[in-house]
Design an enzyme around this catalytic site. Structure first.
Site, PDB file in Angstrom:
ATOM      1  N   LYS A 102     -60.222 -11.996 -82.999  1.00  0.00           N
ATOM      2  CA  LYS A 102     -59.022 -12.792 -82.772  1.00  0.00           C
ATOM      3  C   LYS A 102     -59.458 -14.243 -82.896  1.00  0.00           C
ATOM      4  O   LYS A 102     -60.214 -14.755 -82.065  1.00  0.00           O
ATOM      5  CB  LYS A 102     -58.419 -12.525 -81.402  1.00  0.00           C
ATOM      6  CG  LYS A 102     -57.181 -13.364 -81.129  1.00  0.00           C
ATOM      7  CD  LYS A 102     -56.732 -13.261 -79.678  1.00  0.00           C
ATOM      8  CE  LYS A 102     -55.625 -14.271 -79.412  1.00  0.00           C
ATOM      9  NZ  LYS A 102     -55.280 -14.362 -77.973  1.00  0.00           N
ATOM     10  N   GLY A 163     -50.043 -19.049 -71.838  1.00  0.00           N
ATOM     11  CA  GLY A 163     -49.891 -19.016 -70.393  1.00  0.00           C
ATOM     12  C   GLY A 163     -48.633 -19.657 -69.853  1.00  0.00           C
ATOM     13  O   GLY A 163     -48.434 -19.716 -68.635  1.00  0.00           O
ATOM     14  N   ALA A 190     -49.147 -14.991 -77.132  1.00  0.00           N
ATOM     15  CA  ALA A 190     -49.065 -16.136 -76.226  1.00  0.00           C
ATOM     16  C   ALA A 190     -47.632 -16.552 -75.926  1.00  0.00           C
ATOM     17  O   ALA A 190     -46.757 -16.523 -76.793  1.00  0.00           O
ATOM     18  CB  ALA A 190     -49.833 -17.339 -76.772  1.00  0.00           C
ATOM     19  N   GLY A 191     -47.404 -16.945 -74.667  1.00  0.00           N
ATOM     20  CA  GLY A 191     -46.127 -17.501 -74.245  1.00  0.00           C
ATOM     21  C   GLY A 191     -45.169 -16.528 -73.601  1.00  0.00           C
ATOM     22  O   GLY A 191     -44.177 -16.942 -72.999  1.00  0.00           O
ATOM     23  N   ASN A 212     -51.708 -11.828 -71.789  1.00  0.00           N
ATOM     24  CA  ASN A 212     -52.717 -11.753 -70.730  1.00  0.00           C
ATOM     25  C   ASN A 212     -52.149 -12.257 -69.395  1.00  0.00           C
ATOM     26  O   ASN A 212     -51.999 -11.508 -68.438  1.00  0.00           O
ATOM     27  CB  ASN A 212     -53.947 -12.564 -71.137  1.00  0.00           C
ATOM     28  CG  ASN A 212     -55.149 -12.361 -70.210  1.00  0.00           C
ATOM     29  OD1 ASN A 212     -56.290 -12.474 -70.639  1.00  0.00           O
ATOM     30  ND2 ASN A 212     -54.957 -12.053 -68.948  1.00  0.00           N
TER      31      ASN A 212
END
Length: 263
Positions: A102, A163, A190-191, A212
Site C-alpha cells: 500500500k 482519520g 481513508a476518511g 482503521n
C-alpha cells in the site's frame, strides 16, 4: 462474486488496518469479527529488526497477525519522499515476504494529504521492481490515469483525510471516479467514520473499503468491526441489485387494478 486484486481472489470486501488498538487481544478479536482477509501493516510503526522489549513487541504482533490467517498488505505510512517510500517498500517485501504494498507518499503532517506527484513516481519505480502497488490517492482523474499508466491495477482514492471520519466528502468526484475507471478495482481508503458511510460507498459501486481509525478508536472496536463488515456486505448487495433512481414526486407502490370505483 470474489474480488480480484492482482490475480488474488478474496471474498471479503473489507480491508482493515491494525494500528492503535487498545490491546492486541482487541485487535485479534476485531479482525475475527470483521471476517477480513486482508490487513494493512505499517513497517515504520512496528518493532521489526529491533532488540530487547521492542523486539518482543514486534514478535508478539507478528504472531497475532499470523494466527489471524489474513493476508498482509504492508504500507509506507509516514513517508514524505519517493526515496523514503521506495526504501520502506523494499524493506517491507524483505521482512514480510510479499510483493503487495500500500503506497503512501504524504505531502504534510497535518492533513496527511497524498503527494500525488511523488506517488506516481514511486509507483512507477516499485512496479518496475515487481511490486503490486495499491496507491493511496485523491479522487483526481488525471492522477488516477497516470497511476494506471504506470502499471497500477488497483486504485485507492480517499473519501476524506485520514482519520477524519468525515465520510464521502465529495460524492460527485467519487462517482465520476467510479464511472471513469469502470474496469479498475477501486478501494475507498481513508476518511470513513461510520458503517453507513461505508455502505454508501459500496452502493456507489466501489469494490471494497479499507479503514482503521473508525474501528480502532471506537468505544467497542470489536462490535464496530462487525458493524462495518455487515454494512459493506449490504452496500455491495444493494449495488448489485440496482437500486431505484430518485424520483421527484410520489409513485404508488400498490397496483390500481381491482380498486373499487366509488364515484
Amino acid at each position: 462474486m470474489a474480488l480480484n486484486l492482482y490475480d488474488c481472489e478474496i471474498e471479503s470486501r473489507f480491508l482493515l488496518g491494525t494500528a492503535r488498538y487498545p490491546s492486541p487481544t482487541i485487535l485479534k478479536s476485531a479482525i475475527k469479527a470483521a471476517g477480513v482477509e486482508v490487513v494493512t501493516v505499517s513497517l515504520r510503526r512496528e518493532s521489526l529488526g529491533l532488540s530487547g522489549e521492542a523486539k518482543a513487541t514486534g514478535q508478539n504482533f507478528w504472531s497475532l497477525i499470523s494466527q489471524s490467517g489474513a493476508r498482509i498488505l504492508p504500507n509506507t505510512a509516514g513517508c514524505h519522499s519517493v526515496k523514503e517510500a521506495v526504501t520502506t517498500a523494499q524493506m517491507a517485501r524483505e521482512v514480510m515476504g510479499t510483493n503487495w504494498i500500500k503506497l503512501e507518499v504524504i505531502s504534510d503532517d497535518v492533513a496527511l494529504n497524498p503527494d500525488v506527484f511523488g506517488l506516481v513516481d514511486a509507483a512507477r519505480i516499485l512496479i518496475e521492481e515487481g511490486f503490486n502497488v495499491f496507491p493511496y490517492t485523491t479522487a483526481d482523474l488525471g492522477v488516477g490515469e497516470r497511476l494506471v499508466r504506470a502499471g497500477c491495477k488497483v486504485l485507492m482514492p480517499w473519501a476524506a483525510p485520514i482519520g477524519s471520519g468525515q465520510g464521502l466528502s465529495d460524492r460527485n468526484a467519487l462517482q465520476a471516479y467510479r464511472q471513469h475507471f469502470a474496469s479498475v478495482p477501486l478501494i475507498i481508503d481513508a476518511g470513513i467514520g461510520r458503517p453507513s458511510q461505508a455502505s454508501e460507498a459500496m452502493e456507489m459501486g466501489f469494490d471494497a473499503v479499507l479503514l482503521n481509525s473508525a474501528v480502532s478508536r471506537a468505544g467497542d472496536p470489536v462490535l464496530m468491526a462487525q458493524a462495518f463488515a455487515q454494512a459493506i456486505e449490504a452496500g455491495h448487495a444493494a449495488y448489485k441489485a440496482c437500486p431505484i433512481e430518485p424520483y421527484q414526486g410520489a409513485m404508488p407502490s400498490s397496483p390500481l387494478m381491482g380498486r373499487a370505483d366509488l364515484s
